[in-house]
Design a protein around this motif. Structure first.
Motif, PDB file in Angstrom:
ATOM      1  N   VAL A  17      41.790  78.254  21.901  1.00  0.00           N
ATOM      2  CA  VAL A  17      42.969  77.575  21.354  1.00  0.00           C
ATOM      3  C   VAL A  17      44.052  77.398  22.427  1.00  0.00           C
ATOM      4  CG1 VAL A  17      44.855  77.771  19.678  1.00  0.00           C
ATOM      5  CG2 VAL A  17      42.509  78.222  18.963  1.00  0.00           C
ATOM      6  N   GLU A  18      44.261  78.434  23.234  1.00  0.00           N
ATOM      7  CA  GLU A  18      45.235  78.309  24.335  1.00  0.00           C
ATOM      8  C   GLU A  18      44.850  77.151  25.258  1.00  0.00           C
ATOM      9  OE1 GLU A  18      46.304  81.985  26.706  1.00  0.00           O
ATOM     10  OE2 GLU A  18      44.819  82.804  25.302  1.00  0.00           O
ATOM     11  N   VAL A  19      43.572  77.127  25.589  1.00  0.00           N
ATOM     12  CA  VAL A  19      43.068  76.135  26.533  1.00  0.00           C
ATOM     13  C   VAL A  19      43.186  74.723  25.939  1.00  0.00           C
ATOM     14  CG1 VAL A  19      40.865  75.381  27.522  1.00  0.00           C
ATOM     15  CG2 VAL A  19      41.565  77.749  27.722  1.00  0.00           C
ATOM     16  N   ILE A  58      26.358  73.781  19.158  1.00  0.00           N
ATOM     17  CA  ILE A  58      26.735  73.719  20.579  1.00  0.00           C
ATOM     18  C   ILE A  58      28.192  74.156  20.768  1.00  0.00           C
ATOM     19  CG2 ILE A  58      26.989  72.208  22.607  1.00  0.00           C
ATOM     20  CD1 ILE A  58      24.123  72.233  21.774  1.00  0.00           C
ATOM     21  N   MET A  59      29.076  73.574  19.967  1.00  0.00           N
ATOM     22  CA  MET A  59      30.506  73.780  20.227  1.00  0.00           C
ATOM     23  C   MET A  59      30.965  75.184  19.850  1.00  0.00           C
ATOM     24  SD  MET A  59      31.763  69.956  19.270  1.00  0.00           S
ATOM     25  CE  MET A  59      33.489  70.177  19.657  1.00  0.00           C
ATOM     26  N   SER A  60      30.333  75.786  18.834  1.00  0.00           N
ATOM     27  CA  SER A  60      30.768  77.136  18.464  1.00  0.00           C
ATOM     28  C   SER A  60      30.495  78.132  19.601  1.00  0.00           C
ATOM     29  CB  SER A  60      30.120  77.593  17.156  1.00  0.00           C
ATOM     30  OG  SER A  60      28.725  77.579  17.284  1.00  0.00           O
ATOM     31  N   LEU A  61      29.542  77.811  20.469  1.00  0.00           N
ATOM     32  CA  LEU A  61      29.295  78.672  21.632  1.00  0.00           C
ATOM     33  C   LEU A  61      30.515  78.706  22.554  1.00  0.00           C
ATOM     34  CD1 LEU A  61      25.705  77.414  22.546  1.00  0.00           C
ATOM     35  CD2 LEU A  61      26.283  79.570  21.415  1.00  0.00           C
ATOM     36  N   PHE A  62      31.272  77.606  22.571  1.00  0.00           N
ATOM     37  CA  PHE A  62      32.442  77.516  23.455  1.00  0.00           C
ATOM     38  C   PHE A  62      33.734  77.896  22.741  1.00  0.00           C
ATOM     39  CE2 PHE A  62      29.339  74.710  25.437  1.00  0.00           C
ATOM     40  CZ  PHE A  62      29.403  75.145  26.750  1.00  0.00           C
ATOM     41  N   PHE A 120      37.607  64.400  17.416  1.00  0.00           N
ATOM     42  CA  PHE A 120      37.538  65.859  17.233  1.00  0.00           C
ATOM     43  C   PHE A 120      38.884  66.501  17.578  1.00  0.00           C
ATOM     44  CE2 PHE A 120      36.913  69.889  19.604  1.00  0.00           C
ATOM     45  CZ  PHE A 120      36.611  70.711  18.523  1.00  0.00           C
ATOM     46  N   LEU A 121      39.454  66.085  18.705  1.00  0.00           N
ATOM     47  CA  LEU A 121      40.738  66.638  19.137  1.00  0.00           C
ATOM     48  C   LEU A 121      41.820  66.417  18.085  1.00  0.00           C
ATOM     49  CD1 LEU A 121      40.708  67.930  21.893  1.00  0.00           C
ATOM     50  CD2 LEU A 121      41.965  65.994  22.801  1.00  0.00           C
ATOM     51  N   ILE A 224      41.066  65.860  31.242  1.00  0.00           N
ATOM     52  CA  ILE A 224      40.779  67.223  31.705  1.00  0.00           C
ATOM     53  C   ILE A 224      40.822  68.224  30.550  1.00  0.00           C
ATOM     54  CG2 ILE A 224      41.471  66.945  34.106  1.00  0.00           C
ATOM     55  CD1 ILE A 224      43.889  68.770  32.144  1.00  0.00           C
ATOM     56  N   ASN A 225      41.289  67.803  29.390  1.00  0.00           N
ATOM     57  CA  ASN A 225      41.384  68.734  28.255  1.00  0.00           C
ATOM     58  C   ASN A 225      39.998  69.294  27.914  1.00  0.00           C
ATOM     59  OD1 ASN A 225      41.420  69.605  25.369  1.00  0.00           O
ATOM     60  ND2 ASN A 225      43.582  69.093  25.619  1.00  0.00           N
ATOM     61  N   TRP A 226      39.877  70.593  27.903  1.00  0.00           N
ATOM     62  CA  TRP A 226      38.572  71.207  27.682  1.00  0.00           C
ATOM     63  C   TRP A 226      37.985  70.832  26.325  1.00  0.00           C
ATOM     64  CZ3 TRP A 226      34.503  72.786  30.024  1.00  0.00           C
ATOM     65  CH2 TRP A 226      33.505  73.390  29.268  1.00  0.00           C
ATOM     66  N   GLY A 227      38.839  70.663  25.328  1.00  0.00           N
ATOM     67  CA  GLY A 227      38.351  70.283  23.999  1.00  0.00           C
ATOM     68  C   GLY A 227      37.549  68.986  24.053  1.00  0.00           C
ATOM     69  N   ARG A 228      37.960  68.068  24.923  1.00  0.00           N
ATOM     70  CA  ARG A 228      37.224  66.814  25.052  1.00  0.00           C
ATOM     71  C   ARG A 228      35.877  67.027  25.726  1.00  0.00           C
ATOM     72  NH1 ARG A 228      41.220  62.073  27.170  1.00  0.00           N
ATOM     73  NH2 ARG A 228      39.246  60.938  27.201  1.00  0.00           N
TER      74      ARG A 228
END
Ligand SMILES: *Cc1c(COP(=O)(O)O)cnc(C)c1O
Length: 466
Positions: A17-19, A58-62, A120-121, A224-228
């Motif tokens: 969440v911070e990221v 996939i995404m829950s791993l991150f 998603f974002l 650069i947003n990691w969520g993307r």
């Protein structure tokens, strides 16, 4: 999963969440996961899944426990829905010829691949902000696809405002209308006299003022947003499963590239154990990435304006994440190299070229206007399939590297031809039919706010509105 900044020698850990909310790290580095989760052992299970479930796995791993499973599933079901992306497959694959395929990433609301991550974002940021009782004002600059993808994703979200700076002249009438016709009260299109660089400089200057930024909760959703990045990893899996029948097969992925966000997600999928043979970086006349992949030398150049404008980039903002891996994930080495790069505009990693090519599997190809035009024409004549100039760069690269191993080559379709009607008409002689809902877009009501090309004017706008 925990994250560190590529430039933090203390390797302080942050959660998803911070990221997600901070974008760039305060030290100027990019957030990266402390390790890439391996999925090679579950490919068989993943193969069976529909897009939202695959995205969850996939995404829950991150994301880890930063968001509850129930919430994440609900967000992903809303995001990857037929009503948003036109098909249940979300990223359907079309067979072109031999072993060349096209994976459609551009059927979302703005007709560019950025929708897949940005939608998603929009949902996840909205959820996190509501939970924390916060609001965020996203400020960005773009002359192209980011504006409409971000605004489509954030329209109507109560805790988010979007302020996008665009050059008064230089955007195509279609792109201008795509942004300008979004009339929700939380969307603010600012029109700036002067070229795109001025818009970008204003946003950069604003971002250096930490006091102002904190006071007005200024954020960003740039590439650069990691969520993307995290959301983009999913369609590499989906594409792989679409063109193979068992998990011993390999594929090549061919990616029209600018800021290196899309292909970076492919590289991460490969690190996770997806059997990708080659990641082929397709560029236009701006050959910075092509030269880097071929030699290991990264040299910033002046931007050339081309008919594939979303790849007109001189400094690929995401490539620092790849540099970090090449330098064995050592922040001190990376800092040293980046300082060197800031002054000389040149980074020589040619001693690591072998790893880039043979271990990571990168290849690249460039293209010019005439070559892309010919590819658009050929693909239309042979297959009645109309591609845009960015996708054409990928198809050209697939033709360059095709071999007789039968390895499927998946070209990522990053935009619909409607976004680039002039270039497409030049190639095939007519303007392709627009997707439903885009007919007559330019005659819809538009709203732009005029500001001067000065930081004072931008700040006044923010103070006045938020
Ligand atoms: C943004 C964009 C690209 C470049 O993607 P990166 O992630 O910046 O490399 C390519 N094609 C289209 C149509 C785009 O909108």
């Amino acid at each position: 999963m925990e994250y560190i900044s590529t430039r933090d020698i203390n390797k302080k850990k942050h959660n998803f969440v911070e990221v997600l909310l901070s974008g760039l790290a305060p030290d100027g580095g990019l957030y990266v996961p402390i390790k890439y989760p391996l999925v090679s052992a579950y490919l068989g299970k993943l193969r069976q899944l529909e897009y939202p479930d695959l995205a969850f796995q996939i995404m829950s791993l991150f994301i880890g426990d930063a968001i509850s499973e129930l919430q994440l599933r609900s967000i992903l079901t809303k995001t990857y829905h037929q009503d948003v992306f036109k098909t249940k497959d979300i990223t359907p694959v079309t067979h072109l010829d031999d072993h060349i395929y096209i994976q459609d990433l551009s059927s979302g609301p703005s007709l560019a691949f950025k929708d897949i991550a940005m939608q998603f974002l929009g949902h996840i940021m909205d959820y996190v902000l509501q939970e924390n009782d916060q609001t965020l004002t996203i400020v960005g600059a773009s002359s192209g696809d980011t504006v409409s993808a971000a605004e489509e994703a954030m329209r109507g979200k109560h805790n988010i405002n979007v302020v996008m700076l665009t050059p008064k002249t230089g955007m195509s009438p279609f792109q201008k209308a795509q942004a300008g016709s979004i009339l929700e009260p939380n969307i603010f299109n600012l029109s700036v006299p002067g070229p795109f660089d001025i818009c970008q400089d204003l946003v950069k200057t604003l971002n250096r003022d930490n006091t102002f930024k904190q006071h007005y909760n200024i954020g960003a959703v740039n590439s650069i947003n990691w969520g993307r990045i995290c959301a983009q990893i999913v369609y590499y899996f989906k594409g792989y499963f679409s063109v193979t029948s068992d998990n011993s097969q390999h594929v090549d992925m061919i990616v029209p590239s600018g800021n290196f966000g899309n292909v970076l997600a492919g590289y991460i999928a490969k690190q996770m154990g997806l059997p990708i043979r080659h990641l082929i970086v397709a560029t236009n006349e701006n050959r910075v990435l092509d030269t880097f992949v071929k030699t290991g030398v990264y040299q910033q150049q002046d931007v050339i304006v081309t008919s594939s404008p979303s790849m007109d980039i001189s400094k690929a903002s995401n490539i620092e994440r790849l540099f970090f891996d090449l330098l064995d994930q050592k922040p001190s080495d990376l800092c040293e190299k980046m300082i060197e790069f800031e002054t000389s505009k040149l980074l020589d990693l040619s001693s690591l070229h072998d790893r880039l090519k043979n271990h990571y599997g990168f290849l690249s190809d460039d293209s010019n206007h005439d070559q892309r035009s010919q590819v658009i024409q050929r693909v239309y004549e042979d297959h009645r399939y109309i591609i845009d100039p960015h996708t054409a760069a990928a198809v050209k690269a697939a033709q360059t590297y095709r071999d007789n191993t039968g390895t499927p080559m998946l070209c990522l379709e990053t935009a619909k031809p409607t976004k680039f009607e002039a270039a497409v008409k030049e190639a095939i002689g007519f303007v392709p039919d627009r997707p439903k809902g885009f007919e007559g877009l330019e005659s819809k009501e538009q709203r732009f706010f005029d500001i001067d090309a000065s930081i004072g004017s931008l700040k006044s706008f923010i103070i006045e509105h938020f």
